[in-house]
Write a protein that holds these residues in place. Sequence first.
Motif, PDB file in Angstrom:
ATOM      1  N   VAL A 152      12.731  17.107  -7.039  1.00 30.46           N
ATOM      2  CA  VAL A 152      13.218  15.773  -6.667  1.00 30.46           C
ATOM      3  C   VAL A 152      13.324  15.654  -5.146  1.00 30.46           C
ATOM      4  O   VAL A 152      12.967  14.630  -4.556  1.00 30.46           O
ATOM      5  CB  VAL A 152      14.584  15.497  -7.332  1.00 30.46           C
ATOM      6  N   ASP A 153      13.828  16.730  -4.496  1.00 26.76           N
ATOM      7  CA  ASP A 153      13.980  16.701  -3.038  1.00 26.76           C
ATOM      8  C   ASP A 153      12.635  16.536  -2.341  1.00 26.76           C
ATOM      9  O   ASP A 153      12.543  15.872  -1.302  1.00 26.76           O
ATOM     10  CB  ASP A 153      14.660  18.000  -2.584  1.00 26.76           C
ATOM     11  N   LYS A 154      11.592  17.122  -2.905  1.00 27.54           N
ATOM     12  CA  LYS A 154      10.248  16.980  -2.318  1.00 27.54           C
ATOM     13  C   LYS A 154       9.826  15.514  -2.298  1.00 27.54           C
ATOM     14  O   LYS A 154       9.279  15.022  -1.297  1.00 27.54           O
ATOM     15  CB  LYS A 154       9.243  17.805  -3.120  1.00 27.54           C
ATOM     16  N   HIS A 155      10.094  14.799  -3.383  1.00 29.18           N
ATOM     17  CA  HIS A 155       9.732  13.374  -3.436  1.00 29.18           C
ATOM     18  C   HIS A 155      10.612  12.545  -2.501  1.00 29.18           C
ATOM     19  O   HIS A 155      10.146  11.550  -1.931  1.00 29.18           O
ATOM     20  CB  HIS A 155       9.855  12.864  -4.872  1.00 29.18           C
ATOM     21  N   ILE A 156      11.872  12.954  -2.352  1.00 30.41           N
ATOM     22  CA  ILE A 156      12.747  12.236  -1.407  1.00 30.41           C
ATOM     23  C   ILE A 156      12.238  12.409   0.017  1.00 30.41           C
ATOM     24  O   ILE A 156      12.186  11.457   0.804  1.00 30.41           O
ATOM     25  CB  ILE A 156      14.198  12.744  -1.537  1.00 30.41           C
ATOM     26  N   ARG A 157      11.861  13.653   0.375  1.00 33.01           N
ATOM     27  CA  ARG A 157      11.323  13.892   1.715  1.00 33.01           C
ATOM     28  C   ARG A 157      10.011  13.155   1.925  1.00 33.01           C
ATOM     29  O   ARG A 157       9.727  12.655   3.017  1.00 33.01           O
ATOM     30  CB  ARG A 157      11.139  15.396   1.940  1.00 33.01           C
ATOM     31  N   LYS A 158       9.207  13.063   0.865  1.00 32.51           N
ATOM     32  CA  LYS A 158       7.952  12.314   0.957  1.00 32.51           C
ATOM     33  C   LYS A 158       8.232  10.834   1.194  1.00 32.51           C
ATOM     34  O   LYS A 158       7.564  10.177   1.993  1.00 32.51           O
ATOM     35  CB  LYS A 158       7.144  12.497  -0.329  1.00 32.51           C
ATOM     36  N   LEU A 159       9.271  10.304   0.498  1.00 34.48           N
ATOM     37  CA  LEU A 159       9.646   8.900   0.701  1.00 34.48           C
ATOM     38  C   LEU A 159      10.111   8.669   2.133  1.00 34.48           C
ATOM     39  O   LEU A 159       9.745   7.669   2.765  1.00 34.48           O
ATOM     40  CB  LEU A 159      10.758   8.523  -0.286  1.00 34.48           C
ATOM     41  N   ASP A 160      10.914   9.603   2.666  1.00 37.25           N
ATOM     42  CA  ASP A 160      11.381   9.479   4.056  1.00 37.25           C
ATOM     43  C   ASP A 160      10.194   9.467   5.028  1.00 37.25           C
ATOM     44  O   ASP A 160      10.169   8.693   5.990  1.00 37.25           O
ATOM     45  CB  ASP A 160      12.328  10.622   4.403  1.00 37.25           C
ATOM     46  N   MET A 172       0.828  -1.201   0.000  1.00 35.96           N
ATOM     47  CA  MET A 172       0.000   0.000   0.000  1.00 35.96           C
ATOM     48  C   MET A 172       0.868   1.258   0.000  1.00 35.96           C
ATOM     49  O   MET A 172       0.638   2.191  -0.788  1.00 35.96           O
ATOM     50  CB  MET A 172      -0.912  -0.001   1.225  1.00 35.96           C
ATOM     51  N   TYR A 173       1.883   1.305   0.874  1.00 35.74           N
ATOM     52  CA  TYR A 173       2.779   2.459   0.918  1.00 35.74           C
ATOM     53  C   TYR A 173       3.524   2.620  -0.409  1.00 35.74           C
ATOM     54  O   TYR A 173       3.682   3.736  -0.912  1.00 35.74           O
ATOM     55  CB  TYR A 173       3.794   2.290   2.053  1.00 35.74           C
ATOM     56  N   LEU A 174       3.977   1.507  -0.983  1.00 35.95           N
ATOM     57  CA  LEU A 174       4.709   1.567  -2.241  1.00 35.95           C
ATOM     58  C   LEU A 174       3.810   2.074  -3.364  1.00 35.95           C
ATOM     59  O   LEU A 174       4.229   2.894  -4.193  1.00 35.95           O
ATOM     60  CB  LEU A 174       5.249   0.175  -2.587  1.00 35.95           C
ATOM     61  N   GLU A 175       2.562   1.621  -3.394  1.00 34.98           N
ATOM     62  CA  GLU A 175       1.630   2.042  -4.432  1.00 34.98           C
ATOM     63  C   GLU A 175       1.356   3.543  -4.362  1.00 34.98           C
ATOM     64  O   GLU A 175       1.352   4.239  -5.379  1.00 34.98           O
ATOM     65  CB  GLU A 175       0.324   1.257  -4.294  1.00 34.98           C
ATOM     66  N   HIS A 176       1.149   4.062  -3.145  1.00 32.48           N
ATOM     67  CA  HIS A 176       0.901   5.498  -2.981  1.00 32.48           C
ATOM     68  C   HIS A 176       2.108   6.318  -3.429  1.00 32.48           C
ATOM     69  O   HIS A 176       1.965   7.360  -4.074  1.00 32.48           O
ATOM     70  CB  HIS A 176       0.586   5.806  -1.513  1.00 32.48           C
ATOM     71  N   LEU A 219       8.371   6.147   4.750  1.00 32.58           N
ATOM     72  CA  LEU A 219       9.147   5.103   5.419  1.00 32.58           C
ATOM     73  C   LEU A 219       9.025   5.207   6.939  1.00 32.58           C
ATOM     74  O   LEU A 219       8.923   4.193   7.641  1.00 32.58           O
ATOM     75  CB  LEU A 219      10.624   5.192   5.005  1.00 32.58           C
ATOM     76  N   ALA A 220       9.053   6.443   7.448  1.00 31.93           N
ATOM     77  CA  ALA A 220       8.908   6.644   8.892  1.00 31.93           C
ATOM     78  C   ALA A 220       7.538   6.169   9.371  1.00 31.93           C
ATOM     79  O   ALA A 220       7.421   5.517  10.418  1.00 31.93           O
ATOM     80  CB  ALA A 220       9.112   8.121   9.245  1.00 31.93           C
ATOM     81  N   ARG A 221       6.494   6.474   8.604  1.00 25.86           N
ATOM     82  CA  ARG A 221       5.146   6.009   8.963  1.00 25.86           C
ATOM     83  C   ARG A 221       5.064   4.491   8.913  1.00 25.86           C
ATOM     84  O   ARG A 221       4.476   3.849   9.794  1.00 25.86           O
ATOM     85  CB  ARG A 221       4.126   6.620   8.010  1.00 25.86           C
ATOM     86  N   PHE A 222       5.677   3.899   7.886  1.00 26.69           N
ATOM     87  CA  PHE A 222       5.657   2.444   7.739  1.00 26.69           C
ATOM     88  C   PHE A 222       6.381   1.777   8.913  1.00 26.69           C
ATOM     89  O   PHE A 222       5.900   0.795   9.488  1.00 26.69           O
ATOM     90  CB  PHE A 222       6.314   2.072   6.411  1.00 26.69           C
ATOM     91  N   GLU A 223       7.559   2.329   9.283  1.00 24.27           N
ATOM     92  CA  GLU A 223       8.305   1.764  10.416  1.00 24.27           C
ATOM     93  C   GLU A 223       7.531   1.931  11.716  1.00 24.27           C
ATOM     94  O   GLU A 223       7.561   1.052  12.582  1.00 24.27           O
ATOM     95  CB  GLU A 223       9.665   2.445  10.513  1.00 24.27           C
ATOM     96  N   ALA A 224       6.831   3.077  11.862  1.00 27.23           N
ATOM     97  CA  ALA A 224       6.035   3.292  13.074  1.00 27.23           C
ATOM     98  C   ALA A 224       4.891   2.282  13.155  1.00 27.23           C
ATOM     99  O   ALA A 224       4.596   1.746  14.233  1.00 27.23           O
ATOM    100  CB  ALA A 224       5.480   4.719  13.086  1.00 27.23           C
TER     101      ALA A 224
END
Length: 246
Positions: free
Chosen positions: A93-101, A5-9, A104-109
Amino acid sequence: MAKAMYLEHYLDSLESLPAEMQRNFNLMRDLDQKSQDLMKKIDKAATDYLNKVRHMSPEKRTNQLNQIESMFSKSREFGDGKVSLAMQTYEMVDKHIRKLDAELARFEADIKDKSSGRQKETAEGKAAAKKKGEKDKKRRKNNKEEFDDEIPKKKKKKGAQAEEEIEIGTISPFPLSTHPSDVLDMPVDPNEPTYCLCNQVSYGEMIGCDNLDCPIEWFHFACVQLKTKPKGKWYCPRCQEERKKK
């Protein structure tokens, strides 16, 4: 399922990124080409000015210098435009990197919350098992006392061998203690984490390795030949070997 789900979004948010980057790169290439063409004109105008400056009137000199200066200003505008597009592309590009971070933080939480829930259930199960074990131990103790009371006195005094057997509990039908091997033979929850060099679940007294990067972390006293917790820092056999190599 949550990972998908996270990857798809995240992939959905990347859908427009390649087209936007391609547009910016095309604009930067056009500006670069215009700047190069203009620099050629500036070089030609400067050469022409130097060759004819002695025969020019002051007014014509001023006009030609103003033209060269104007072309330099236009070239600087092209350069500023390229820098602006480059910064815009970087921020995109940086915006998408921050979105990925953030994703990932939400997924780990989420994983941590689920893991904490499982650990809580496991801890509650351990507490219930411990409570049941204490009740069983108390019941076995009461049964042993009743068993000892039922042995005839003349049989107890039959000989030194019988007294020794009674003292060490060899004739008792109930075990007086539990060995670690008995614990390992009990049914184990497949989700229960394992530790130590023996790769078994936690039981009895355990000690933690003071190496923060230790892959195992916790060890049974018996597996590392300990009877009491040593003073100061303690390192497991594997980490001791690594420290010696370093």
